[in-house]
Design an enzyme around this catalytic site. Structure first.
Site, PDB file in Angstrom:
ATOM      1  N   ARG A 183       0.785  -1.176  -0.009  1.00 47.64           N
ATOM      2  CA  ARG A 183      -0.128  -0.007   0.055  1.00 47.64           C
ATOM      3  C   ARG A 183       0.775   1.437   0.150  1.00 47.64           C
ATOM      4  O   ARG A 183       2.052   1.274   0.329  1.00 47.64           O
ATOM      5  CB  ARG A 183      -0.932  -0.201   1.135  1.00 47.64           C
ATOM      6  CG  ARG A 183      -1.836  -1.362   1.479  1.00 47.64           C
ATOM      7  CD  ARG A 183      -2.605  -1.036   2.600  1.00 47.64           C
ATOM      8  NE  ARG A 183      -3.642  -2.083   2.709  1.00 47.64           N
ATOM      9  CZ  ARG A 183      -3.120  -3.440   3.515  1.00 47.64           C
ATOM     10  NH1 ARG A 183      -2.173  -3.399   3.935  1.00 47.64           N
ATOM     11  NH2 ARG A 183      -4.110  -4.288   3.605  1.00 47.64           N
TER      12      ARG A 183
ATOM     13  N   LYS B 291      -2.413  -2.447   7.794  1.00 50.34           N
ATOM     14  CA  LYS B 291      -3.512  -1.847   8.669  1.00 50.34           C
ATOM     15  C   LYS B 291      -3.699  -2.866   9.807  1.00 50.34           C
ATOM     16  O   LYS B 291      -3.365  -3.888   9.934  1.00 50.34           O
ATOM     17  CB  LYS B 291      -5.005  -2.395   7.785  1.00 50.34           C
ATOM     18  CG  LYS B 291      -5.193  -1.440   6.545  1.00 50.34           C
ATOM     19  CD  LYS B 291      -6.278  -1.914   5.783  1.00 50.34           C
ATOM     20  CE  LYS B 291      -6.624  -0.796   4.683  1.00 50.34           C
ATOM     21  NZ  LYS B 291      -7.792  -0.983   3.837  1.00 50.34           N
TER      22      LYS B 291
ATOM     23  N   HIS C 204      -2.028   2.376  -5.887  1.00 48.62           N
ATOM     24  CA  HIS C 204      -3.062   1.251  -5.513  1.00 48.62           C
ATOM     25  C   HIS C 204      -3.560   0.328  -6.713  1.00 48.62           C
ATOM     26  O   HIS C 204      -3.479  -0.763  -6.508  1.00 48.62           O
ATOM     27  CB  HIS C 204      -4.323   1.729  -4.962  1.00 48.62           C
ATOM     28  CG  HIS C 204      -4.993   0.652  -3.915  1.00 48.62           C
ATOM     29  ND1 HIS C 204      -4.199   0.360  -2.584  1.00 48.62           N
ATOM     30  CD2 HIS C 204      -6.099  -0.076  -3.815  1.00 48.62           C
ATOM     31  CE1 HIS C 204      -5.157  -0.583  -2.057  1.00 48.62           C
ATOM     32  NE2 HIS C 204      -6.174  -0.635  -2.771  1.00 48.62           N
TER      33      HIS C 204
ATOM     34  N   ARG D 258      -0.576  -2.122  -7.029  1.00 47.01           N
ATOM     35  CA  ARG D 258      -0.846  -3.183  -6.013  1.00 47.01           C
ATOM     36  C   ARG D 258      -1.761  -4.077  -6.396  1.00 47.01           C
ATOM     37  O   ARG D 258      -1.773  -5.497  -6.499  1.00 47.01           O
ATOM     38  CB  ARG D 258      -1.401  -2.513  -4.732  1.00 47.01           C
ATOM     39  CG  ARG D 258      -1.845  -3.605  -3.649  1.00 47.01           C
ATOM     40  CD  ARG D 258      -2.276  -2.642  -2.296  1.00 47.01           C
ATOM     41  NE  ARG D 258      -3.031  -3.467  -1.408  1.00 47.01           N
ATOM     42  CZ  ARG D 258      -2.601  -4.272  -0.706  1.00 47.01           C
ATOM     43  NH1 ARG D 258      -1.258  -4.882  -0.342  1.00 47.01           N
ATOM     44  NH2 ARG D 258      -3.582  -4.792   0.400  1.00 47.01           N
TER      45      ARG D 258
ATOM     46  N   HIS E 232      -3.852  -9.124   3.593  1.00 51.78           N
ATOM     47  CA  HIS E 232      -5.482  -9.161   3.767  1.00 51.78           C
ATOM     48  C   HIS E 232      -5.975 -10.288   4.809  1.00 51.78           C
ATOM     49  O   HIS E 232      -5.246 -11.307   4.980  1.00 51.78           O
ATOM     50  CB  HIS E 232      -6.282  -9.936   2.353  1.00 51.78           C
ATOM     51  CG  HIS E 232      -5.987  -8.668   1.309  1.00 51.78           C
ATOM     52  ND1 HIS E 232      -6.172  -9.247  -0.064  1.00 51.78           N
ATOM     53  CD2 HIS E 232      -6.010  -7.469   1.256  1.00 51.78           C
ATOM     54  CE1 HIS E 232      -6.095  -8.117  -0.963  1.00 51.78           C
ATOM     55  NE2 HIS E 232      -5.942  -7.009   0.006  1.00 51.78           N
TER      56      HIS E 232
ATOM     57  N   TYR F  65      -9.331 -10.333  -6.805  1.00 56.84           N
ATOM     58  CA  TYR F  65      -8.335 -10.148  -7.764  1.00 56.84           C
ATOM     59  C   TYR F  65      -8.231 -11.283  -8.630  1.00 56.84           C
ATOM     60  O   TYR F  65      -7.455 -11.373  -9.391  1.00 56.84           O
ATOM     61  CB  TYR F  65      -6.839  -9.984  -7.185  1.00 56.84           C
ATOM     62  CG  TYR F  65      -6.793  -8.792  -6.198  1.00 56.84           C
ATOM     63  CD1 TYR F  65      -6.545  -7.504  -6.744  1.00 56.84           C
ATOM     64  CD2 TYR F  65      -7.205  -8.980  -4.706  1.00 56.84           C
ATOM     65  CE1 TYR F  65      -6.356  -6.398  -5.771  1.00 56.84           C
ATOM     66  CE2 TYR F  65      -6.867  -7.820  -3.896  1.00 56.84           C
ATOM     67  CZ  TYR F  65      -6.784  -6.478  -4.456  1.00 56.84           C
ATOM     68  OH  TYR F  65      -6.651  -5.547  -3.724  1.00 56.84           O
TER      69      TYR F  65
END
Length: 329
Positions: A185, A209, A276, A279, A302, A311
């Protein structure tokens, strides 16, 4: 000048009289008798309800202690402040109708944006209920609006090459290669320092995150262009990427976005290209090339495989190849 109680009596009397004929003075007298045991205070237009302000502050503090990023907490605060400017009530008095009224007051808002705003309110009131500050969650019965699930944008291989060839500076090429090869990110790349890069293993550790750490990797091409960029630098700043002009300092996230945008414009790519998107490109191309879903999930950071599955969109040629390879006949 009328005090808050008198103003309330006048407004209630006016409302009732608009519905049916009444003896106005008698109604006012009766309402005065009812309200004499209550303290009435008017909330000004630009004023939030003090109870709501207090509970928002507690919620944000709790989320900060849970490890949410500053950006996420700031986003929560902005959304809850907007809500508090419209619904001026104590949290325990808020109803589902109030939440719907607030959402209905939003003008020219996309359904996806509406969903995000409701998500913040659900998080807030859900937390209040779990902490037993309120007896019930007024957002529980409100369904999140359905939105069209758009596939993440990703560059085709030829578009990625066009991007590479359109880089005008060593730094731009380093941006493109590192962002693509690592699948990180923007915020994760932005906070990296030179010493964080292990040149031998071609890897680094990023903080994603929820303050979760994970290892990501560079390709030979990415490492080559990163070393080339670092070698031509004349500063002693610890940051991995720095500004072009003195005083040299860590480059901002916006500046990185602008550099990628410049390269995309030079490449003549019509659709929007951002860090992004690179990514997304990393995830899509590696999955199409046969990478395991669980491995890409770990590399992207994730928490759920469902997120990574977005994806997993393969080309027609790849579908045909997989059909021929794995069909039992």
């Amino acid at each position: 000048m009328k005090n808050a109680g008198e103003l309330l009596i006048s407004k209630i009397t006016s409302f009732i009289s608009s519905l049916t004929p009444i003896a106005v003075e008698e109604v006012k007298t009766s309402l005065s008798q009812i309200l004499k045991d209550f303290h009435v205070e008017k909330v000004e237009i630009d004023e939030k309800h003090p109870d709501l302000e207090e509970k928002i502050s507690l919620f944000l503090t709790s989320k900060t202690l849970e490890g949410l990023s500053k950006g996420t907490v700031k986003g929560y605060k902005q959304e809850l402040d907007l809500y508090a400017n419209v619904i001026k009530k104590r949290v325990k008095d808020v109803t589902s109708s109030d939440i719907r009224l607030y959402l209905a007051s939003l003008q020219n808002v996309k359904m996806s944006t509406m969903g995000k705003k409701l998500s913040v309110l659900k998080s807030f009131f859900g937390w209040l209920a779990s902490e037993e500050i309120i007896d019930r969650d007024p957002t529980k019965k409100i369904k999140t609006p359905k939105t069209e699930k758009l596939l993440p944008k990703a560059l085709k291989i030829e578009e990625l090459e066009m991007l590479r060839e359109s880089c005008k500076t060593v730094r731009q090429r380093a941006f493109i290669e590192v962002l693509y090869a690592s699948g990180t990110r923007l915020s994760e790349i932005h906070q990296l320092n030179i010493d964080d890069i292990n040149m031998q293993s071609m890897s680094t550790t990023v903080v994603g995150k929820g303050s979760k750490e994970r290892s990501v990797f560079l390709s030979f091409k990415a490492l080559y262009h990163l070393k080339k960029y670092l070698k031509q630098r004349k500063d002693d700043c610890e940051a991995l990427f720095v500004t072009e002009r003195k005083p040299y300092r860590r480059i901002s996230k916006r500046a990185i976005q602008d550099e990628v945008k410049k390269v995309a414009k030079a490449a003549g790519l019509s659709h929007k290209v951002t860090p992004h998107v690179l990514r997304h490109t990393f995830a899509t191309l590696t999955l199409n090339n046969g990478a395991e879903l669980v491995a890409i999930q770990e590399l992207l950071g994730h928490s759920s495989a469902d997120t990574t599955l977005r994806y997993a969109r393969i080309t027609e040629d790849r579908k045909r190849e997989q059909h021929k390879k794995y069909l039992v006949i």
